[in-house]
Scaffold this motif. Structure first.
Motif, short mmCIF file in Angstrom:
data_model
loop_
_atom_site.label_atom_id
_atom_site.label_comp_id
_atom_site.label_asym_id
_atom_site.label_seq_id
_atom_site.Cartn_x
_atom_site.Cartn_y
_atom_site.Cartn_z
N ARG A 116 -11.56 1.63 -3.56
CA ARG A 116 -11.17 0.51 -4.11
C ARG A 116 -9.86 0.20 -2.80
O ARG A 116 -8.99 -0.50 -2.96
CB ARG A 116 -9.94 0.66 -5.07
N SER A 117 -10.67 0.20 -1.62
CA SER A 117 -9.93 0.06 -0.21
C SER A 117 -11.10 -0.72 0.58
O SER A 117 -12.35 -0.55 0.54
CB SER A 117 -9.44 1.41 0.35
N CYS A 165 -2.56 -3.39 -6.17
CA CYS A 165 -3.06 -2.99 -4.87
C CYS A 165 -1.82 -3.46 -3.97
O CYS A 165 -1.32 -4.24 -4.31
CB CYS A 165 -4.46 -3.75 -4.35
N GLU A 166 -2.21 -3.36 -2.60
CA GLU A 166 -1.03 -3.46 -1.65
C GLU A 166 -2.04 -4.16 -0.48
O GLU A 166 -3.03 -3.72 -0.18
CB GLU A 166 -0.37 -2.25 -1.02
N LEU A 167 -1.49 -5.35 -0.01
CA LEU A 167 -2.11 -6.11 1.21
C LEU A 167 -1.68 -5.20 2.36
O LEU A 167 -0.14 -5.13 2.45
CB LEU A 167 -1.73 -7.41 1.26
N ARG A 168 -2.18 -4.67 2.89
CA ARG A 168 -1.78 -3.78 4.21
C ARG A 168 -1.99 -4.12 5.63
O ARG A 168 -3.18 -4.44 5.92
CB ARG A 168 -2.25 -2.17 3.81
N ALA A 220 -9.86 -7.46 -3.57
CA ALA A 220 -8.83 -6.73 -4.31
C ALA A 220 -9.58 -7.25 -5.68
O ALA A 220 -9.38 -6.45 -6.61
CB ALA A 220 -7.56 -7.32 -4.02
N ARG A 221 -9.84 -8.38 -5.96
CA ARG A 221 -10.19 -8.91 -7.04
C ARG A 221 -11.72 -8.27 -7.35
O ARG A 221 -11.94 -7.52 -8.45
CB ARG A 221 -10.54 -10.34 -7.37
N GLY A 222 -12.42 -8.19 -6.63
CA GLY A 222 -13.76 -7.17 -6.88
C GLY A 222 -13.49 -5.85 -7.07
O GLY A 222 -14.54 -5.03 -7.83
N ARG A 247 1.75 -11.23 -6.03
CA ARG A 247 1.32 -12.31 -6.83
C ARG A 247 -0.02 -11.70 -7.82
O ARG A 247 -0.45 -10.54 -7.74
CB ARG A 247 0.34 -13.11 -5.64
N GLU A 248 -0.15 -12.56 -8.71
CA GLU A 248 -1.06 -12.28 -9.84
C GLU A 248 -2.35 -12.42 -8.93
O GLU A 248 -2.53 -13.46 -8.18
CB GLU A 248 -1.28 -13.06 -11.10
N LEU A 249 -3.65 -11.73 -9.35
CA LEU A 249 -4.99 -11.95 -8.81
C LEU A 249 -5.78 -12.80 -9.87
O LEU A 249 -6.56 -13.47 -9.77
CB LEU A 249 -5.61 -10.90 -8.42
#
Length: 162
Positions: A54-55, A83-86, A111-113, A160-162
């Protein structure tokens, strides 16, 4: 210099270039002291760090040169749907050409995937262009940090919501 660029998954051959980008960009914004991502162990091995479940981490390449990157991963000590936007950083020559928006879209799609429902990020005062990008993409400022990133140097938090 043409404004075309390529966004692709990071490969081991990109690790040194991406570490150099991070170590160049973060001090530009005063983010080189304790509590910032510049000191994370993964900086020198981004391709392996984001090969985890999941990364994903992507680099932006322009004329064959890695000019920046960004990724998503589960939020450390966070809820399973967050998740985190990194580590989304770009060299100055990759700014203002649409790369940030394209990278944001690529990361949010990933992230959605992976099945995440929310995306969190941390930043700091002074990263104004980045914060404008986050807001344009539906991120809303929240009052406090989430999870356990260890980035106590950051002072702005978005979700934010995905």
């Amino acid at each position: 210099m043409p404004s075309s660029f390529l966004i692709r998954p990071i490969e081991p051959r990109d690790d040194a270039a991406m570490a150099a980008v991070i170590r160049s960009v973060m001090p530009e914004f005063g983010a080189d002291g304790p509590g910032f991502a510049i000191h994370d162990p993964e900086v020198d091995g981004m391709s392996a760090a984001y090969a985890q479940p999941r990364s994903a981490y992507f680099v932006i390449e322009r004329e064959g040169i890695v000019m920046g990157g960004g990724g998503v991963a589960p939020l450390v000590d966070g809820e399973p749907d967050v998740c985190e936007l990194r580590k989304m950083y770009f060299l100055p020559q990759a700014r203002g050409i649409g790369a940030g928006q394209a990278m944001m879209q690529r990361c949010l799609d990933a992230a959605r995937g992976f099945g995440f429902r929310r995306c969190y990020l941390e930043t700091l005062t002074g990263m104004d262009a980045a914060q404008a990008l986050y807001k344009r993409n539906g991120f809303q400022m929240i009052c406090s940090a989430m999870g356990g990133t260890g980035h106590h140097g950051c002072d702005r938090y978005y979700l934010r919501e995905l």
